[in-house]
Enzyme design. Sequence first.
Site, short mmCIF file in Angstrom:
data_model
loop_
_atom_site.label_atom_id
_atom_site.label_comp_id
_atom_site.label_asym_id
_atom_site.label_seq_id
_atom_site.Cartn_x
_atom_site.Cartn_y
_atom_site.Cartn_z
N ASN A 120 2.08 -1.52 -4.81
CA ASN A 120 1.66 -0.17 -4.44
C ASN A 120 2.83 0.81 -4.36
OD1 ASN A 120 2.75 -1.34 -2.14
ND2 ASN A 120 1.27 -0.43 -0.75
N ASP B 69 8.91 -2.40 -2.42
CA ASP B 69 8.99 -3.84 -2.74
C ASP B 69 7.76 -4.40 -3.43
OD1 ASP B 69 7.43 -3.63 -0.23
OD2 ASP B 69 7.49 -5.82 -0.30
N SER C 145 3.67 4.70 2.87
CA SER C 145 3.15 3.35 3.12
C SER C 145 1.65 3.29 2.88
CB SER C 145 3.46 2.95 4.57
OG SER C 145 2.79 1.76 4.93
N GLY C 146 1.16 2.07 2.68
CA GLY C 146 -0.28 1.88 2.60
C GLY C 146 -0.93 1.83 3.96
N ASP D 23 9.03 2.85 1.76
CA ASP D 23 7.92 1.98 2.13
C ASP D 23 8.30 1.29 3.44
OD1 ASP D 23 5.57 0.25 1.76
OD2 ASP D 23 7.04 -1.30 1.29
N MET D 24 7.33 0.73 4.12
CA MET D 24 7.63 0.11 5.41
C MET D 24 7.66 -1.42 5.35
SD MET D 24 8.37 2.45 7.63
CE MET D 24 8.03 1.89 9.30
N ASP D 25 6.50 -2.08 5.22
CA ASP D 25 6.45 -3.53 5.24
C ASP D 25 7.19 -4.13 4.04
OD1 ASP D 25 4.74 -3.75 7.57
OD2 ASP D 25 3.15 -2.95 6.30
N LYS E 227 1.30 6.84 -3.98
CA LYS E 227 2.43 7.36 -3.21
C LYS E 227 3.19 8.47 -3.95
CE LYS E 227 3.17 3.08 -0.62
NZ LYS E 227 4.17 2.05 -0.21
#
Length: 274
Positions: free
Chosen positions: A218, A215, A43-44, A8-10, A192
């Site tokens: 999602n 984290d 990622s979203g 995931d990114m953020d 995902k």
Amino acid sequence: MIKMVAVDMDGTFLKGTNDYNRARFAAIYQKMLQKEVKFVVASGNQYYQLKSFFPEIAEDISFVAENGALVISEGRELFCGEMALSLVQEVLAFLETLSDVQTILCGRHSAYVSEQEKTEFVEHGRIYYHRLKVVPSLLTLTDDTFFKFALNVPVEATEEMMALLNQKFSGKIVAVTSGHGDIDLIIPGLHKANGLTILQEKWGIHEKQVASFGDGGNDLEMLRHAGYSYAMANGSPEAKKAAKHQAPSNQDEGVLVILEELLGEEHNDQSTFN
């Protein structure tokens, strides 16, 4: 042994500065290439935004974007979800009856926001949607493939709003959150983990050979799915419950810390990535 890493990114791969330690990751990525380990950004966020973080390798890696609605691998589209236009308009009409809900409609070619939304919301949206068009009305849009709604609500109203939307559109859409009042409305089953499965089928990789990092809400399916799954120290209680392990926080470059450990770890004289 790990053959695929999904991040995931953020709040996970990215630090609070909306960036990552590029030199440190570059060294890790070279080791992954040597061991033929696939790197996946899950990622979203919008594909066009995600690829901007990896300008040198964007055409060599894979993206599970928009929470699984769009899967692009090595520059080639493998999957694109689609909501029926009738459902898109039904959801938009309902959202207009709610107060304190700001909406971005996400499509394959662009994301869209109404010119009636606050300027601050639109400008903030451009951080995550590099293709974002301001239009007179979302209800009149037809010329794209739509697969997600990105909403923002007051933080304290997040859980109540998710429950309302999941009840109202049960079986049609699913509401998930990444925190901070952000709610994504996605196509059921297009999360995902589904995107990772598409890539696994392409490469012949088993879930036990996948490492995932996340984290938020999602990320739950992806964390449950992978044989090696890590919730960030800064992650939500739900993410920590879904994951098999915990990583240091995103501020402490937790993903990179764990990947370095896994790359150097020995098990019966064989690396985890062997």
